[in-house]
Scaffold this motif. Structure first.
Motif, mmCIF file in Angstrom:
data_model
loop_
_atom_site.group_PDB
_atom_site.id
_atom_site.type_symbol
_atom_site.label_atom_id
_atom_site.label_comp_id
_atom_site.label_asym_id
_atom_site.label_seq_id
_atom_site.Cartn_x
_atom_site.Cartn_y
_atom_site.Cartn_z
ATOM 1 N N MET A 1 0.843 -1.187 0.000
ATOM 2 C CA MET A 1 0.000 0.000 0.000
ATOM 3 C C MET A 1 0.883 1.243 0.000
ATOM 4 S SD MET A 1 -3.041 0.942 2.686
ATOM 5 C CE MET A 1 -3.970 -0.510 2.171
ATOM 6 N N PRO A 2 0.513 2.263 -0.785
ATOM 7 C CA PRO A 2 1.312 3.487 -0.814
ATOM 8 C C PRO A 2 1.400 4.121 0.556
ATOM 9 C CG PRO A 2 -0.320 3.459 -2.590
ATOM 10 C CD PRO A 2 -0.650 2.315 -1.685
ATOM 11 N N ALA A 315 -12.306 -1.176 4.079
ATOM 12 C CA ALA A 315 -12.460 -1.525 2.663
ATOM 13 C C ALA A 315 -12.502 -0.275 1.796
ATOM 14 C CB ALA A 315 -13.722 -2.360 2.467
ATOM 15 N N TRP A 316 -13.199 0.772 2.276
ATOM 16 C CA TRP A 316 -13.272 2.017 1.511
ATOM 17 C C TRP A 316 -11.901 2.675 1.415
ATOM 18 C CZ3 TRP A 316 -13.305 7.391 3.274
ATOM 19 C CH2 TRP A 316 -13.647 8.296 2.272
ATOM 20 N N LEU A 317 -11.167 2.731 2.512
ATOM 21 C CA LEU A 317 -9.837 3.332 2.494
ATOM 22 C C LEU A 317 -8.879 2.523 1.620
ATOM 23 C CD1 LEU A 317 -9.606 4.376 6.250
ATOM 24 C CD2 LEU A 317 -9.858 5.909 4.283
ATOM 25 N N ASP A 318 -8.978 1.200 1.677
ATOM 26 C CA ASP A 318 -8.177 0.355 0.776
ATOM 27 C C ASP A 318 -8.507 0.663 -0.681
ATOM 28 O OD1 ASP A 318 -7.011 -0.933 2.933
ATOM 29 O OD2 ASP A 318 -8.194 -2.774 2.741
ATOM 30 N N HIS A 319 -9.798 0.831 -0.956
ATOM 31 C CA HIS A 319 -10.254 1.150 -2.315
ATOM 32 C C HIS A 319 -9.638 2.455 -2.804
ATOM 33 C CE1 HIS A 319 -12.971 1.873 -5.673
ATOM 34 N NE2 HIS A 319 -13.429 2.966 -5.088
ATOM 35 N N LEU A 320 -9.633 3.473 -1.943
ATOM 36 C CA LEU A 320 -9.055 4.759 -2.333
ATOM 37 C C LEU A 320 -7.547 4.659 -2.506
ATOM 38 C CD1 LEU A 320 -10.943 7.361 -0.102
ATOM 39 C CD2 LEU A 320 -11.526 6.548 -2.390
ATOM 40 N N THR A 322 -5.544 1.961 -3.096
ATOM 41 C CA THR A 322 -4.946 0.992 -4.026
ATOM 42 C C THR A 322 -5.788 0.738 -5.270
ATOM 43 O OG1 THR A 322 -6.018 -0.952 -3.048
ATOM 44 C CG2 THR A 322 -3.959 -0.182 -2.016
ATOM 45 N N GLY A 323 -7.033 1.236 -5.290
ATOM 46 C CA GLY A 323 -7.924 0.911 -6.392
ATOM 47 C C GLY A 323 -8.581 -0.438 -6.243
ATOM 48 N N ARG A 324 -8.373 -1.084 -5.101
ATOM 49 C CA ARG A 324 -8.974 -2.394 -4.873
ATOM 50 C C ARG A 324 -10.493 -2.281 -4.914
ATOM 51 N NH1 ARG A 324 -8.008 -5.870 0.700
ATOM 52 N NH2 ARG A 324 -9.391 -7.635 0.202
ATOM 53 N N PRO A 325 -11.190 -3.179 -5.619
ATOM 54 C CA PRO A 325 -12.661 -3.100 -5.661
ATOM 55 C C PRO A 325 -13.261 -3.234 -4.268
ATOM 56 C CG PRO A 325 -11.833 -4.606 -7.341
ATOM 57 C CD PRO A 325 -10.666 -4.271 -6.454
ATOM 58 N N CYS A 326 -14.412 -2.611 -4.068
ATOM 59 C CA CYS A 326 -15.130 -2.742 -2.803
ATOM 60 C C CYS A 326 -16.605 -2.931 -3.104
ATOM 61 C CB CYS A 326 -14.903 -1.535 -1.904
ATOM 62 S SG CYS A 326 -15.583 0.016 -2.544
ATOM 63 N N THR A 327 -17.328 -3.445 -2.128
ATOM 64 C CA THR A 327 -18.748 -3.729 -2.339
ATOM 65 C C THR A 327 -19.645 -2.727 -1.634
ATOM 66 O OG1 THR A 327 -18.727 -5.322 -0.513
ATOM 67 C CG2 THR A 327 -18.390 -6.189 -2.723
ATOM 68 N N LEU A 328 -19.108 -1.558 -1.271
ATOM 69 C CA LEU A 328 -19.978 -0.518 -0.727
ATOM 70 C C LEU A 328 -21.009 -0.104 -1.771
ATOM 71 C CD1 LEU A 328 -17.138 -0.019 0.952
ATOM 72 C CD2 LEU A 328 -18.326 2.059 1.628
ATOM 73 N N ALA A 329 -22.180 0.287 -1.297
ATOM 74 C CA ALA A 329 -23.257 0.679 -2.203
ATOM 75 C C ALA A 329 -22.869 1.892 -3.027
ATOM 76 C CB ALA A 329 -24.522 0.986 -1.404
ATOM 77 N N THR A 330 -23.225 1.867 -4.298
ATOM 78 C CA THR A 330 -23.032 3.015 -5.181
ATOM 79 C C THR A 330 -24.195 3.997 -4.983
ATOM 80 O OG1 THR A 330 -24.306 2.058 -6.991
ATOM 81 C CG2 THR A 330 -21.937 1.503 -6.880
ATOM 82 N N PRO A 331 -24.064 5.230 -5.484
ATOM 83 C CA PRO A 331 -25.201 6.163 -5.399
ATOM 84 C C PRO A 331 -26.448 5.633 -6.100
ATOM 85 C CG PRO A 331 -23.190 7.333 -5.951
ATOM 86 C CD PRO A 331 -22.861 5.872 -6.040
ATOM 87 N N GLU A 332 -26.254 4.911 -7.208
ATOM 88 C CA GLU A 332 -27.404 4.324 -7.906
ATOM 89 C C GLU A 332 -28.079 3.271 -7.032
ATOM 90 O OE1 GLU A 332 -24.638 6.140 -10.772
ATOM 91 O OE2 GLU A 332 -24.341 4.661 -9.170
ATOM 92 N N ASP A 333 -27.258 2.432 -6.369
ATOM 93 C CA ASP A 333 -27.819 1.453 -5.431
ATOM 94 C C ASP A 333 -28.620 2.163 -4.340
ATOM 95 O OD1 ASP A 333 -26.386 -0.570 -6.743
ATOM 96 O OD2 ASP A 333 -24.739 -0.547 -5.286
ATOM 97 N N ALA A 334 -28.022 3.217 -3.788
ATOM 98 C CA ALA A 334 -28.630 3.915 -2.659
ATOM 99 C C ALA A 334 -29.924 4.617 -3.071
ATOM 100 C CB ALA A 334 -27.647 4.917 -2.064
#
Length: 361
Positions: A1-2, A315-320, A322-334
């Motif tokens: 991780m950077p 998971a969100w911080l990892d996503h930011l 490293t670009g690792r995918p995450c399963t948090l809801a998107t705005p469209e989902d929400a």
């Protein structure tokens, strides 16, 4: 991780904002934290706790801070929109607590801003990051229960939390604030399908007697565009000393090739304490008997926080980082989840089925 390349801004320094900030301080990609709150004393307290910078009650100052590269919006439910839009316009990724907004029109304004400016917004439907539901999603993806044909979920909680929730925001009803988690969960498990009809019924009682004209208990049948049906229920007016410290839930998913039954009541983890156990969200509310691990965000144990909010934040911080995918809801989902919860309440009001999509409002 950077290295520590994330400057984190926390807008809203209450319980969940404080928890996410504390979790973020231990993440290797977070280099600094700035905070604000409508109550400047809350912001100062959190800044002192996490070694961050306080901007007092000025939310925009946090978002404008050149050291802030990503924003967590943890204000009360009715105050999500303005900081989200400000962060999107400034090109800063956002994690916002659920629900994304309290009206479909406000949710659409977020989508319109993303279409105009681009950006990365995720919504904290933390049930997705409870391990049993991650594992359930894996079984669906692998096709082990076959094509999904139906499901059910219900959640119990005490009237103490319901009354505190509606005192903070009268529009944050048990359906909009709590059942919303399970609407999102079912939409996630039934991914690729859309809800086309909702039929709901509710019954008033102690919450109405306390001045809130909302049901103590609500049940809804959701029909998807492929004919799959889901039954959802919420009982948020159980006695004030009910042993749950948050959600006591049960989830079932049926497919042509199998079934999953996910007991999330925590009735297998009971403790009785003469000294009492504090409620996760209610600082002056102790209960003697508790279902351990029923606190919605998770639990502190031996100096670490364990559970859905911890998993989701990391998971969100990892996503930011490293670009690792995450399963948090998107705005469209929400938005889809918000629309469904509003349709549940509308169906209860009019006494008949409601078709989706709703007219924005």
């Amino acid at each position: 991780m950077p290295g520590r390349n994330i400057g984190l801004g926390i807008v809203g320094s209450g319980r969940i904002g404080t928890l996410r900030a504390r979790l973020a301080t231990g993440h290797s990609a977070v280099g600094s934290i700035s905070v604000s709150d409508l109550d400047p004393a809350n912001a100062a307290k959190l800044a002192s706790l996490v070694g961050g910078r306080s901007h007092g009650s000025d939310n925009l100052a946090v978002i404008d801070d050149p050291d802030v590269t990503a924003v967590i919006v943890s204000t009360s439910e009715g105050e999500h929109l303005a900081p989200m839009l400000a962060a999107i316009e400034r090109g800063k990724p956002v994690l916002v607590e659920k629900p994304i907004a309290l009206t479909v029109r406000e949710a659409d304004r977020v989508l319109e801003a993303l279409a105009k400016f681009g950006g990365n917004v995720r919504v904290g439907y933390s049930r997705r990051y409870k391990e049993r539901y991650q594992i359930a999603k894996e079984q669906v993806i692998k096709g082990r229960v076959g094509r999904l044909t139906g499901g059910a979920a219900r959640v119990f909680n005490s009237r103490s939390q319901a009354l505190a929730m509606m005192a903070r925001n009268p529009h944050a009803t048990p359906v909009v604030d709590a059942l919303t988690y399970y609407v999102d969960l079912m939409n996630w498990l039934f991914e690729g399908r859309k809800i086309v009809e909702i039929y709901a019924r509710g019954q008033t009682g102690v919450l109405k007697a306390a001045g809130h004209d909302v049901p103590d208990v609500s049940y809804a049948v959701l029909t998807y565009d492929d004919g799959a049906v889901v039954n959802l229920g919420v009982g948020y007016a159980l006695p004030e000393k009910y042993p749950a410290l948050g959600h006591a839930a049960r989830v079932e998913v049926l497919g042509i090739g199998g079934v999953m039954i996910l007991d999330d009541d925590h009735t297998d983890q009971i403790m009785y304490s003469e000294t009492g156990v504090p409620h996760v969200y209610l600082p002056d509310h102790n209960v003697n008997m508790v279902f351990l691990q029923s606190g919605t965000p998770g639990d502190w144990a031996l100096g670490e926080f364990w559970g859905p909010i911890a998993n989701e934040t990391r998971a969100w911080l990892d996503h930011l980082a490293t670009g690792r995918p995450c399963t948090l809801a998107t705005p469209e989902d929400a938005r889809a989840t918000l629309e469904a919860t509003l349709a549940i309440e509308h169906s209860m009001r009019i006494g008949s089925a409601v078709t989706l999509p709703l007219r924005a409002g």
